[in-house]
Design a protein around this motif. Structure first.
Motif: not given
Length: 51
Positions: A30-40
């Motif tokens: 949940k602490r990742w909300r608002g972050a940019n991520v990449k999925v590989v």
């Protein structure tokens, strides 16, 4: 042969893609909300869509 990618980041999680309605998702903290991520994708899918 797999491709190799170099990604600068803050944190890495290992997970599994799960079914979600007509799609699929990966759960992140949940602490990742608002972050940019990449999925590989690191392996071939074990289940195929039925059409």
């Amino acid at each position: 042969m797999a491709n190799r990618f170099q990604i600068d980041g803050e944190e890495v999680l290992d997970g599994q893609v799960k079914e979600f309605g007509n799609s699929a998702h990966v759960t992140v903290p949940k602490r990742w909300r608002g972050a940019n991520v990449k999925v590989v994708r690191t392996s071939e899918p074990t289940e195929q869509d039925e059409e």
